[in-house]
Design an enzyme around this catalytic site. Sequence first.
Site, PDB file in Angstrom:
ATOM      1  N   TYR A 171       0.837  -1.202   0.000  1.00  0.00           N
ATOM      2  CA  TYR A 171       0.000   0.000   0.000  1.00  0.00           C
ATOM      3  C   TYR A 171       0.876   1.258   0.000  1.00  0.00           C
ATOM      4  O   TYR A 171       0.649   2.187  -0.777  1.00  0.00           O
ATOM      5  CB  TYR A 171      -0.961   0.017   1.207  1.00  0.00           C
ATOM      6  CG  TYR A 171      -1.753   1.306   1.259  1.00  0.00           C
ATOM      7  CD1 TYR A 171      -2.795   1.536   0.348  1.00  0.00           C
ATOM      8  CD2 TYR A 171      -1.446   2.323   2.164  1.00  0.00           C
ATOM      9  CE1 TYR A 171      -3.497   2.727   0.350  1.00  0.00           C
ATOM     10  CE2 TYR A 171      -2.144   3.522   2.178  1.00  0.00           C
ATOM     11  CZ  TYR A 171      -3.166   3.717   1.265  1.00  0.00           C
ATOM     12  OH  TYR A 171      -3.860   4.910   1.255  1.00  0.00           O
ATOM     13  N   ARG A 218       1.850   8.130  13.103  1.00  0.00           N
ATOM     14  CA  ARG A 218       1.507   9.361  13.840  1.00  0.00           C
ATOM     15  C   ARG A 218       0.011   9.627  13.833  1.00  0.00           C
ATOM     16  O   ARG A 218      -0.562  10.083  14.820  1.00  0.00           O
ATOM     17  CB  ARG A 218       2.243  10.545  13.189  1.00  0.00           C
ATOM     18  CG  ARG A 218       1.990  11.891  13.845  1.00  0.00           C
ATOM     19  CD  ARG A 218       2.329  13.030  12.896  1.00  0.00           C
ATOM     20  NE  ARG A 218       1.545  12.940  11.670  1.00  0.00           N
ATOM     21  CZ  ARG A 218       1.829  13.609  10.545  1.00  0.00           C
ATOM     22  NH1 ARG A 218       2.895  14.377  10.478  1.00  0.00           N
ATOM     23  NH2 ARG A 218       1.054  13.483   9.471  1.00  0.00           N
ATOM     24  N   ARG A 228     -10.769   5.177   9.448  1.00  0.00           N
ATOM     25  CA  ARG A 228      -9.768   4.742   8.472  1.00  0.00           C
ATOM     26  C   ARG A 228      -8.723   3.899   9.169  1.00  0.00           C
ATOM     27  O   ARG A 228      -8.193   4.303  10.205  1.00  0.00           O
ATOM     28  CB  ARG A 228      -9.068   5.944   7.835  1.00  0.00           C
ATOM     29  CG  ARG A 228     -10.002   6.720   6.938  1.00  0.00           C
ATOM     30  CD  ARG A 228      -9.353   8.004   6.489  1.00  0.00           C
ATOM     31  NE  ARG A 228     -10.375   9.004   6.343  1.00  0.00           N
ATOM     32  CZ  ARG A 228     -10.497   9.793   5.288  1.00  0.00           C
ATOM     33  NH1 ARG A 228      -9.626   9.727   4.320  1.00  0.00           N
ATOM     34  NH2 ARG A 228     -11.471  10.661   5.204  1.00  0.00           N
ATOM     35  N   PHE A 288      15.438  19.438  -0.721  1.00  0.00           N
ATOM     36  CA  PHE A 288      14.080  18.960  -1.001  1.00  0.00           C
ATOM     37  C   PHE A 288      13.877  17.526  -0.502  1.00  0.00           C
ATOM     38  O   PHE A 288      12.823  17.202   0.049  1.00  0.00           O
ATOM     39  CB  PHE A 288      13.826  19.049  -2.516  1.00  0.00           C
ATOM     40  CG  PHE A 288      12.585  18.350  -2.972  1.00  0.00           C
ATOM     41  CD1 PHE A 288      11.329  18.893  -2.740  1.00  0.00           C
ATOM     42  CD2 PHE A 288      12.667  17.128  -3.639  1.00  0.00           C
ATOM     43  CE1 PHE A 288      10.183  18.238  -3.164  1.00  0.00           C
ATOM     44  CE2 PHE A 288      11.526  16.464  -4.058  1.00  0.00           C
ATOM     45  CZ  PHE A 288      10.280  17.027  -3.815  1.00  0.00           C
TER      46      PHE A 288
HETATM   47  C1  D61 Z   1      11.832  13.068  -1.768  1.00  0.00           C
HETATM   48  C2  D61 Z   1      11.065  14.180  -1.479  1.00  0.00           C
HETATM   49  C3  D61 Z   1       9.709  14.054  -1.293  1.00  0.00           C
HETATM   50  C4  D61 Z   1       9.108  12.799  -1.364  1.00  0.00           C
HETATM   51  C5  D61 Z   1       9.897  11.684  -1.641  1.00  0.00           C
HETATM   52  C6  D61 Z   1      11.262  11.841  -1.842  1.00  0.00           C
HETATM   53  C7  D61 Z   1       9.307  10.433  -1.723  1.00  0.00           C
HETATM   54  C8  D61 Z   1       7.962  10.307  -1.544  1.00  0.00           C
HETATM   55  C9  D61 Z   1       7.172  11.392  -1.268  1.00  0.00           C
HETATM   56  C10 D61 Z   1       7.732  12.642  -1.171  1.00  0.00           C
HETATM   57  C11 D61 Z   1       5.716  11.204  -1.087  1.00  0.00           C
HETATM   58  C12 D61 Z   1       5.411  11.150   0.374  1.00  0.00           C
HETATM   59  C13 D61 Z   1       3.990  11.057   0.708  1.00  0.00           C
HETATM   60  C14 D61 Z   1       3.857  11.242   2.211  1.00  0.00           C
HETATM   61  C15 D61 Z   1       2.654  12.040   2.579  1.00  0.00           C
HETATM   62  N1  D61 Z   1       1.493  11.233   2.340  1.00  0.00           N
HETATM   63  C16 D61 Z   1       0.404  11.687   1.723  1.00  0.00           C
HETATM   64  O1  D61 Z   1       0.323  12.824   1.315  1.00  0.00           O
HETATM   65  C17 D61 Z   1      -0.698  10.663   1.548  1.00  0.00           C
HETATM   66  O2  D61 Z   1      -1.160  10.638   0.236  1.00  0.00           O
HETATM   67  C18 D61 Z   1      -0.314   9.877  -0.628  1.00  0.00           C
HETATM   68  C19 D61 Z   1      -0.814   9.966  -2.073  1.00  0.00           C
HETATM   69  C20 D61 Z   1      -0.566  11.321  -2.685  1.00  0.00           C
HETATM   70  C21 D61 Z   1       0.894  11.678  -2.713  1.00  0.00           C
HETATM   71  C22 D61 Z   1       0.993  13.112  -3.053  1.00  0.00           C
HETATM   72  C23 D61 Z   1       2.405  13.661  -3.026  1.00  0.00           C
HETATM   73  C24 D61 Z   1       3.008  13.971  -1.829  1.00  0.00           C
HETATM   74  C25 D61 Z   1       4.234  14.605  -1.803  1.00  0.00           C
HETATM   75  C26 D61 Z   1       4.873  14.940  -2.994  1.00  0.00           C
HETATM   76  C27 D61 Z   1       4.249  14.630  -4.216  1.00  0.00           C
HETATM   77  C28 D61 Z   1       3.026  13.980  -4.213  1.00  0.00           C
HETATM   78  C29 D61 Z   1       4.872  15.008  -5.416  1.00  0.00           C
HETATM   79  C30 D61 Z   1       6.053  15.706  -5.400  1.00  0.00           C
HETATM   80  C31 D61 Z   1       6.660  16.024  -4.180  1.00  0.00           C
HETATM   81  C32 D61 Z   1       6.094  15.641  -2.992  1.00  0.00           C
HETATM   82  C33 D61 Z   1      -1.769  10.929   2.590  1.00  0.00           C
HETATM   83  O3  D61 Z   1      -2.298  12.206   2.517  1.00  0.00           O
HETATM   84  C34 D61 Z   1      -3.248  12.522   3.528  1.00  0.00           C
HETATM   85  C35 D61 Z   1      -2.627  13.304   4.634  1.00  0.00           C
HETATM   86  O4  D61 Z   1      -1.503  12.971   5.064  1.00  0.00           O
HETATM   87  O5  D61 Z   1      -3.280  14.256   5.080  1.00  0.00           O
HETATM   88  C36 D61 Z   1      -2.833   9.841   2.467  1.00  0.00           C
HETATM   89  O6  D61 Z   1      -3.917  10.057   1.917  1.00  0.00           O
HETATM   90  O7  D61 Z   1      -2.514   8.762   2.979  1.00  0.00           O
HETATM   91 MG    MG Z   2      -5.007   8.902   0.472  1.00  0.00          MG
END
Ligand code: D61
Ligand code: MG
Length: 408
Positions: A171, A218, A228, A288
Amino acid sequence: MELLRSWNHPDEIWALLKFKLVGCSAINSQCDLTLMSSDMRTCYEYLRLTSRSFCAVIMALDEDLRYAVCIYYLVLRALDTVEDDMTIPVDEKIPLLKAFHEKLYEPDWHYTQSKEKDRVVLENFNIISSEFRNLAPVFQSVIADSCREMGYGMTVFLDAKIDTYDQWDEYCHYVAGLVGIGLSKLFTASGLENTVVGQDEAISNSMGLFLQKTNIIRDYYEDILQKRLFWPKQAWIKYGNSLESLKDPRNLNNAVACLNELVTDALKHIPDVLTYLSRIRNQSVFNFCAIPQMMAIATLERCYNNPHVFRKNVKIRKGAAVRLMDQSTSMLAIRNFMNHFCTKIYNRIPPIDPNAGRTRTAVSYGIGPGYSLVRSDQSLLPGKTFYFALFAALLIAPWIRRAITKMP
Ligand code: D61
Ligand code: MG
């Protein structure tokens, strides 16, 4: 107020004051919003509206990469808003998630049925998609592929619960690991990073897993209130009859043991995170990537063995966050932070915790060779006594001056 919360941490006070005066050196962005098209400005505005954690670090990226990453973020935020929206019926949601990547090439497509907090990116998806189609073709294909795979993966877990640790990893791969992989390909495509960064998908995946698992750990309380469930059953079944039962105060000891087990699982990604960061050459890309990872290890340290996770949202102090943002600019700083937080966890491992041994092993990788387990908690900055003395001196300074001027 934040200054008061950090009173016990002089290094944070310094970071907070510097932040108020000049901002963070790692993310002082050089980009000029007045030189942009209005659609571009609109997209940066959507980024500001929908991301507290990523907006500043994205805005500090070098020029071309910055816009591609911004659009990547907005596209996936839109997809995630569909996933998270419990008011969209499943038989509408599944085809929408699967076909979402196709909407990138439908100029008029936008979606007005969402009730989620970030719905602005769906309501104006036509603006985002038209900016997407202006990106270089390599950037477009990385983003569209990532969106297709994530949309598919989200449907797999829509009603299926997360049973095993393998499914937890699966997931997290779909919702965050794919982002790590896609971002790494964008870095390489931009020419700012070596090909190895874009090619080593396992290590890029770990970058996302570390962030997503930290969020899931967290957010236990917030998520459970909204029904959820993201903690894997394989873990909680050892400690309770249901995931909800962990928040019952009578189960607190078991709940904390379960929490510690999940933190231990998340910590196993640390070696990959350090390898990944050590390969990054461009300073803006480094900041970043490093800043969110440092926020994550700081959050895991706060959560470890902390019963508050089951009662409220555990957060790191603003002062601590600002200091991490400002100083996560080199591998040396990253190793020091990692060492610091891992040592703090190590020193709090309860000897009777069922996973104590595994936790010790996991943090030892973050502490790294050449560091001792006891030393790192000492700050190089002056101690509390010094600050009390300074404070007292400032208080009595006017009185002394008056006394001096009154002297004949
Ligand atoms: C380097 C820098 C940034 C990075 C990385 C490496 C590797 C992975 C990520 C960022 C993504 C980390 C996601 C962690 C936060 N989680 C969420 O936002 C959950 O949603 C996941 C699906 C959508 C991802 C959107 C995303 C996030 C960060 C980004 C990006 C796209 C594109 C570019 C840069 C950063 C979470 O959201 C709800 C909430 O936390 O409120 C969920 O629905 O589980
Ligand atoms: Mg989500």
